[in-house]
Design an enzyme around this catalytic site. Structure first.
Site, PDB file in Angstrom:
ATOM      1  N   GLU A  19      -3.772  22.154 -48.385  1.00 28.08           N
ATOM      2  CA  GLU A  19      -4.857  22.495 -49.317  1.00 28.08           C
ATOM      3  C   GLU A  19      -5.743  21.299 -49.606  1.00 28.08           C
ATOM      4  OE1 GLU A  19      -7.200  22.773 -52.807  1.00 28.08           O
ATOM      5  OE2 GLU A  19      -5.425  21.498 -52.740  1.00 28.08           O
ATOM      6  N   ASP A  75       1.346  20.934 -49.731  1.00 30.27           N
ATOM      7  CA  ASP A  75       1.137  19.563 -49.273  1.00 30.27           C
ATOM      8  C   ASP A  75       1.009  18.565 -50.421  1.00 30.27           C
ATOM      9  OD1 ASP A  75      -1.247  20.989 -49.809  1.00 30.27           O
ATOM     10  OD2 ASP A  75      -2.446  19.541 -48.686  1.00 30.27           O
TER      11      ASP A  75
END
Length: 391
Positions: A137, A80
């Site tokens: 994350e 991400d």
């Protein structure tokens, strides 16, 4: 195997860079990595992996199975991006306003894709290797979702390794912390309740802002006067919200903050002492309070017995003495959800090759020295092979 893996990684360098730049140009936020994981899946479908998709909404697992039974090693990359506007003139800069790969997860994903290609060229005689392409994350605990949905099972994972590109380490070097390596990233919310009124008549009110000022100063003593000074703890109040006008005493004030600590066993003490201080101060000044403490991402624990294995693998790839021992970080990292379940190692890959690649993670100008990317692929592959061979 050593020279073979490094040379294979070097041969893949241009591909790894191309993959990383594509991902960098098209960043996606946590649990929104739809195109990112589709890109990963397309690259892996060319190889001999068993693919499980989707997992954890926008994650993927690729498993390489050996000819016979043996240990299972997992390698992880997070995918991400951050809600930050990139400030660079790179030809492959983010094409999405307000979103950018300014922590290096594009590099992590490309590195693990590079490792996948190396692994597919060297079939396993025994054991298994699982590649975890993880979403979310950045504060959303995607690793916890991966674990809850069985990422460490079928086959059961024995050990896990991961890396993080980092500008504090020079290209060609790596670093690691033994034991607790990152902090528990907890949060708290406090509401201080008083009695509103006119600023000209404070004796007829109970001023929550005055109470809050005492609370803010006193809470620092939770760390400095209640915890062993050799322990690593940070207590920060990052937001205050209250008040209406300069001549009004507000009825309440809200505070938001974070507690970072390495040793999770200290959480109960910190919570208890914060509550005691709040109770004493607010009651003593005539007010009341509400207090919520939320356990966040736990500490990454680097298994000491695995560090010599990692060191040996890094020596093969980078030469001797390129794994530096460093102090823990008070930042949070959800790789900890894996190391809470199984032994693991999480190390920093040096990506500082010049002034342009020296900006800290999460900076609008963050970038990585792409010469380091094949090193990451080679180290992860080497560690997996070595662990399976030696255990």
């Amino acid at each position: 195997m050593q020279e073979g893996i490094l040379s294979k990684a070097a041969a893949l360098k241009e591909d790894i860079i191309t993959w990383r730049r594509h991902l960098h140009q098209y960043p996606e936020l946590s649990f929104e990595e739809v195109e990112t994981v589709r890109f990963v899946k397309e690259k892996l479908e060319q190889l001999n992996f068993d693919i499980e998709y989707p997992i954890a909404k926008t994650g993927l697992i690729a498993t390489l199975k050996g000819e016979s039974e043996g240990p299972t090693v997992a390698l992880r990359a997070d995918m991400d991006a951050l809600p930050i506007q990139e400030e660079s003139n790179l030809p492959y800069k983010s094409s999405v306003d307000g979103v950018g790969h300014l922590c290096g997860h594009d590099a992590h994903t490309a590195i693990l894709l590079g490792a996948a290609h190396i692994l597919s060229q060297n079939p396993l005689k025994k054991g298994n290797i699982k590649l975890l392409f993880q979403p979310a994350e950045e504060g959303y605990g995607g690793a916890e979702v991966m674990v809850n949905e069985g990422a460490l099972q079928n086959p059961a994972v024995d050990v896990i390794a991961g890396l993080h590109v980092h500008p504090t380490v020079k290209t060609g070097e790596t670093s690691i912390t033994e034991g607790y390596a990152t902090a528990c990233a907890d949060s708290f919310d406090i509401k201080i309740i008083g009695k509103g009124g006119h600023a000209a008549h404070p004796h007829l009110s109970i001023d929550p802002i005055a109470i809050a000022s005492t609370v803010i100063a006193s809470l620092q003593q939770v760390v400095s006067r209640n915890v062993d000074p050799l322990e690593n703890i940070v207590l920060t109040i990052g937001k205050i919200n209250g008040g209406f006008a300069r001549n009004v005493i507000a009825p309440e004030v809200a505070l938001e903050g974070t507690v970072r600590l390495l040793n999770p066993n200290l959480r109960p003490l910190v919570k208890e002492k914060m509550d005691e201080y709040l109770k004493g101060i607010t009651e003593g000044m005539g007010g009341t309070y509400e207090f919520t403490y939320t356990d966040g991402i736990p500490s990454v624990y680097n298994e000491p017995t695995l560090i010599p294995d990692l060191h040996h693998s890094i020596d093969k790839v980078l030469g001797e003495n390129q794994l530096l021992k460093v102090k823990p970080s008070m930042g949070g990292e959800d790789f900890s959800y894996y190391t809470n379940k199984i032994p693991g190692v999480f190390f920093r890959l040096g990506t500082n090759g010049s002034e342009d690649t020296s900006y800290p993670n999460h900076h609008p100008k963050f970038n990585v020295d792409e010469d380091a990317l094949p090193y990451g692929s080679a180290i992860l592959a080497q560690f997996a092979y070595d662990y399976i061979e030696n255990h």
